[in-house]
Scaffold this motif. Structure first.
Motif, PDB file in Angstrom:
ATOM      1  N   ARG A 113      31.251   5.057  32.865  1.00 41.70           N
ATOM      2  CA  ARG A 113      32.310   6.003  33.192  1.00 41.70           C
ATOM      3  C   ARG A 113      33.135   6.365  31.944  1.00 41.70           C
ATOM      4  N   ALA A 114      33.505   5.347  31.174  1.00 35.90           N
ATOM      5  CA  ALA A 114      34.361   5.587  30.009  1.00 35.90           C
ATOM      6  C   ALA A 114      33.659   6.486  28.992  1.00 35.90           C
ATOM      7  N   GLU A 115      32.370   6.247  28.781  1.00 43.54           N
ATOM      8  CA  GLU A 115      31.632   7.079  27.811  1.00 43.54           C
ATOM      9  C   GLU A 115      31.532   8.526  28.291  1.00 43.54           C
ATOM     10  N   TYR A 116      31.340   8.688  29.585  1.00 46.19           N
ATOM     11  CA  TYR A 116      31.274  10.071  30.096  1.00 46.19           C
ATOM     12  C   TYR A 116      32.598  10.780  29.864  1.00 46.19           C
ATOM     13  N   LEU A 117      33.688  10.091  30.230  1.00 40.42           N
ATOM     14  CA  LEU A 117      35.015  10.704  30.064  1.00 40.42           C
ATOM     15  C   LEU A 117      35.283  11.016  28.593  1.00 40.42           C
ATOM     16  N   GLU A 118      34.834  10.102  27.749  1.00 42.35           N
ATOM     17  CA  GLU A 118      35.051  10.300  26.319  1.00 42.35           C
ATOM     18  C   GLU A 118      34.253  11.513  25.826  1.00 42.35           C
ATOM     19  N   CYS A 119      33.057  11.674  26.347  1.00 44.23           N
ATOM     20  CA  CYS A 119      32.220  12.818  25.961  1.00 44.23           C
ATOM     21  C   CYS A 119      32.924  14.126  26.347  1.00 44.23           C
ATOM     22  N   VAL A 120      33.448  14.177  27.575  1.00 42.21           N
ATOM     23  CA  VAL A 120      34.150  15.387  28.015  1.00 42.21           C
ATOM     24  C   VAL A 120      35.367  15.635  27.124  1.00 42.21           C
ATOM     25  N   GLU A 121      36.057  14.573  26.803  1.00 41.98           N
ATOM     26  CA  GLU A 121      37.257  14.714  25.970  1.00 41.98           C
ATOM     27  C   GLU A 121      36.930  15.267  24.581  1.00 41.98           C
ATOM     28  N   ARG A 122      35.859  14.730  23.986  1.00 40.19           N
ATOM     29  CA  ARG A 122      35.460  15.213  22.656  1.00 40.19           C
ATOM     30  C   ARG A 122      35.113  16.699  22.712  1.00 40.19           C
ATOM     31  N   MET A 123      34.450  17.092  23.780  1.00 35.50           N
ATOM     32  CA  MET A 123      34.063  18.502  23.880  1.00 35.50           C
ATOM     33  C   MET A 123      35.267  19.396  24.125  1.00 35.50           C
ATOM     34  N   ARG A 124      36.167  18.934  24.998  1.00 29.91           N
ATOM     35  CA  ARG A 124      37.351  19.752  25.277  1.00 29.91           C
ATOM     36  C   ARG A 124      38.235  19.892  24.039  1.00 29.91           C
ATOM     37  N   ALA A 125      38.295  18.824  23.229  1.00 24.64           N
ATOM     38  CA  ALA A 125      39.108  18.881  22.016  1.00 24.64           C
ATOM     39  C   ALA A 125      38.524  19.902  21.044  1.00 24.64           C
ATOM     40  N   ALA A 126      37.199  20.008  21.016  1.00 29.51           N
ATOM     41  CA  ALA A 126      36.547  20.894  20.043  1.00 29.51           C
ATOM     42  C   ALA A 126      36.447  22.333  20.550  1.00 29.51           C
ATOM     43  N   ILE A 127      36.408  22.505  21.865  1.00 26.35           N
ATOM     44  CA  ILE A 127      36.113  23.829  22.424  1.00 26.35           C
ATOM     45  C   ILE A 127      37.205  24.230  23.416  1.00 26.35           C
ATOM     46  N   PRO A 128      38.207  24.966  22.947  1.00 22.30           N
ATOM     47  CA  PRO A 128      39.294  25.367  23.845  1.00 22.30           C
ATOM     48  C   PRO A 128      38.763  26.202  25.008  1.00 22.30           C
ATOM     49  N   GLY A 129      39.301  25.934  26.200  1.00 23.57           N
ATOM     50  CA  GLY A 129      38.905  26.735  27.365  1.00 23.57           C
ATOM     51  C   GLY A 129      37.563  26.355  27.953  1.00 23.57           C
ATOM     52  N   LEU A 130      37.007  25.220  27.520  1.00 20.29           N
ATOM     53  CA  LEU A 130      35.693  24.800  28.022  1.00 20.29           C
ATOM     54  C   LEU A 130      35.749  24.539  29.527  1.00 20.29           C
ATOM     55  N   SER A 131      34.839  25.123  30.279  1.00 18.43           N
ATOM     56  CA  SER A 131      34.763  24.742  31.679  1.00 18.43           C
ATOM     57  C   SER A 131      33.627  23.744  31.841  1.00 18.43           C
ATOM     58  N   VAL A 132      33.835  22.802  32.754  1.00 16.59           N
ATOM     59  CA  VAL A 132      32.908  21.680  32.903  1.00 16.59           C
ATOM     60  C   VAL A 132      32.450  21.603  34.357  1.00 16.59           C
ATOM     61  N   THR A 133      31.144  21.677  34.557  1.00 17.18           N
ATOM     62  CA  THR A 133      30.582  21.527  35.898  1.00 17.18           C
ATOM     63  C   THR A 133      29.622  20.345  35.875  1.00 17.18           C
ATOM     64  N   THR A 134      29.217  19.883  37.057  1.00 11.67           N
ATOM     65  CA  THR A 134      28.441  18.640  37.088  1.00 11.67           C
ATOM     66  C   THR A 134      27.526  18.546  38.309  1.00 11.67           C
ATOM     67  N   ASP A 135      26.698  17.507  38.317  1.00 14.02           N
ATOM     68  CA  ASP A 135      25.900  17.112  39.481  1.00 14.02           C
ATOM     69  C   ASP A 135      26.330  15.703  39.885  1.00 14.02           C
ATOM     70  N   ILE A 136      26.411  15.474  41.183  1.00 11.20           N
ATOM     71  CA  ILE A 136      26.799  14.150  41.687  1.00 11.20           C
ATOM     72  C   ILE A 136      25.866  13.753  42.836  1.00 11.20           C
ATOM     73  N   ILE A 137      25.439  12.478  42.812  1.00 14.66           N
ATOM     74  CA  ILE A 137      24.617  11.939  43.910  1.00 14.66           C
ATOM     75  C   ILE A 137      25.465  10.958  44.721  1.00 14.66           C
ATOM     76  N   VAL A 138      25.457  11.081  46.030  1.00 14.39           N
ATOM     77  CA  VAL A 138      26.118  10.066  46.867  1.00 14.39           C
ATOM     78  C   VAL A 138      25.069   9.287  47.644  1.00 14.39           C
ATOM     79  N   GLY A 139      25.413   8.008  47.889  1.00 18.39           N
ATOM     80  CA  GLY A 139      24.553   7.175  48.721  1.00 18.39           C
ATOM     81  C   GLY A 139      23.405   6.534  47.966  1.00 18.39           C
ATOM     82  N   PHE A 140      23.527   6.426  46.651  1.00 17.08           N
ATOM     83  CA  PHE A 140      22.499   5.703  45.898  1.00 17.08           C
ATOM     84  C   PHE A 140      22.520   4.238  46.350  1.00 17.08           C
ATOM     85  N   PRO A 141      21.334   3.550  46.307  1.00 18.26           N
ATOM     86  CA  PRO A 141      21.273   2.169  46.807  1.00 18.26           C
ATOM     87  C   PRO A 141      22.395   1.284  46.239  1.00 18.26           C
TER      88      PRO A 141
END
Ligand code: SAH
Ligand code: SF4
Ligand code: F3S
Length: 441
Positions: A273-301
């Motif tokens: 989780r921390a690495e993902y958040l850090e990745c988003v943060e690095r990108m947002r810091a470098a790219i003003p106005g960046l929009s971020v979309t994602t894929d999420i799976i629920v119910g994994f074993p």
């Protein structure tokens, strides 16, 4: 001329493959038809990523039979073809052709054989294959899908793609640049570079950042997008290229899958989780106005309510502009199916978590969109909207904006003020280009 009808399921890679297949078949003397009734050849380009994707295809094959004459050839291509091979012919007696994603080069001969009554499966992987000499028959009027990488070397434990697409291979930079030039000559101004973990592209000496720079440098290209990247492959060099190449749009589709470290580990996503958040943060810091979309799976074993809660909290923390949400679907042969059965999440828990997630994700997207009212955007007009006669356009940050039909034509760029929103899509009022242009905030 014999006619071919083709239907596509699944991701943009499949759309791109369909365009390649139709290009190849056109060169072999087939004309394309949009009507299955009366077609000499019917092809269904399939997806295997979730069971419901496969069920839809099986249902559709049943329907298509109704359009077939005694000599019509019915072929299945794509990921389900690769996954099931000859089993597809057992399941559906009218299928006479099963062709995996690396075997499209031989499609004309395979179809000829099928027209003579043969039934063939072609599912060998070919690690050299990029279909570089094919002339894609493109259907989108304003943007071009350009595969830059095939296959996948990650082994996320839920995922069938490495089995249906084989090992990862990168296409030569020169071929990607040449295709970009060709599409610009055809009047398209946006390219979407495709790969399963597209930002891991490399040719041994150059990385994905360099590919972005090379594509952005093509004369006449206005927008460069790519999908889907993997968080671990966002090196500083790739992020710098995104920030520095003006053609690269301010949007990243960055699949997270879960907000829980325990789940991410069991999914073998190779980040926490921390690495993902850090990745988003690095990108947002470098790219003003960046929009971020994602894929999420629920119910994994093994997912508990607490794990699901962590996904909700991650979604709130990132503030996704949009998210595709999926219920876990066990895929034959993947490591997830060999996990202890007691880890299986009860379907009522999956349903409840899924509903909750969708509610949270939508409310975040809505509030982010309402905050954008009054801002200005450059939009590219993509098509006539499904309802109301407006035109549907897209901003660089991937927002859908409806503009009045009289203000522009398909393929035009125009500046608009975002004057209304449903929470999901916007209405844009054209404004003079000279007006102040705040970037996305
Ligand atoms: N290569 C892309 C995603 C390919 S599949 C990537 O790695 O980002 C697209 C999405 O389908 C995935 O991001 C995941 O959210 C979902 N998916 C894949 N396998 C699935 C499964 N077995 N059950 C449910 N969702 C799945
Ligand atoms: Fe599947 Fe993971 Fe590869 Fe994406 S990175 S295609 S989810 S194995
Ligand atoms: Fe589906 Fe194959 Fe794409 S499984 S998501 S069509 S790579």
């Amino acid at each position: 001329m014999p006619t071919v009808y083709l239907e596509t399921y699944g991701c943009q890679m499949n759309v791109a493959d369909s365009e390649l297949m139709l290009g190849k078949l056109a060169a072999a003397g087939y004309s394309h038809t949009e009507d299955p009734a009366g077609a000499d050849v019917i092809l269904v380009n399939t997806c295997a990523v979730r069971d419901n994707a496969e069920q839809r295809v099986l249902g559709r094959l049943g329907e298509l039979k109704g359009h077939m004459g005694p000599n019509t050839v019915l072929g299945v291509t794509g990921c389900m073809a690769q996954r099931l091979g000859p089993r597809l012919m057992d399941a559906e007696s009218r299928v006479s052709l099963v062709v995996g994603p690396d075997a499209y080069r031989s499609l004309p001969e395979l179809i000829e054989g099928a027209r003579r009554g043969e039934r063939t499966t072609a599912t060998d992987f070919d690690l050299e294959e990029h279909y570089d000499d094919f002339q894609a028959r493109r259907f989108e009027g304003v943007k071009a899908w350009i595969p830059v990488q095939r296959g996948c070397d990650y082994r996320c434990t839920y995922c069938i793609v490495p089995y249906t697409r084989g090992a990862e291979r990168s296409r030569a930079l020169d071929d990607v640049v040449r295709e970009t030039r060709e599409v610009v000559e055809q009047g398209l101004t946006e390219v979407v570079l495709l790969g399963q973990t597209v930002n891991s592209w490399n040719d041994g000496t150059r990385d994905f950042g360099e590919l972005l720079r090379a594509v952005g440098a093509v004369d006449g290209i206005k927008r460069v997008r790519f999908t889907s990247p993997h968080p671990n492959d966002f090196t500083d060099s790739v992020i710098a290229a995104m920030a520095e190449v003006p053609e690269v749009c301010e949007h990243v589709h960055l699949p997270v899958q879960s907000g829980s470290d325990a789940m991410l580990k069991r999914m073998l996503r190779r980040y926490g989780r921390a690495e993902y958040l850090e990745c988003v943060e690095r990108m947002r810091a470098a790219i003003p106005g960046l929009s971020v979309t994602t894929d999420i799976i629920v119910g994994f074993p093994g997912e508990t309510d607490a794990d699901a809660e962590e996904t909700l909290s991650l979604a709130r923390e990132v503030g996704f502009d949009d998210a595709f949400t999926f219920k876990f679907s066990p895929r034959e042969g993947t490591p997830a199916t060999r996990m202890p059965p007691e880890l299986t999440v009860a379907s009522e828990d999956v349903d409840r978590r899924y509903t909750e997630l969708v509610t949270v994700v939508r409310s975040i997207a809505r509030s982010r969109n309402f905050q954008r009212l009054g801002e200005r955007r450059e939009v590219l007009v993509e098509k006539v909207a499904r309802r109301g006669g407006d035109l549907q356009a897209r901003s660089r940050d991937f927002r859908t904006v409806m503009v009045p039909a009289e203000s522009a034509s398909i393929g035009d760029y125009l500046f608009v003020e975002l004057t209304g929103t449903t929470g999901f899509t916007f209405t844009g009022t054209p404004v003079a280009q000279r007006a102040a242009l705040p970037v996305a905030g």
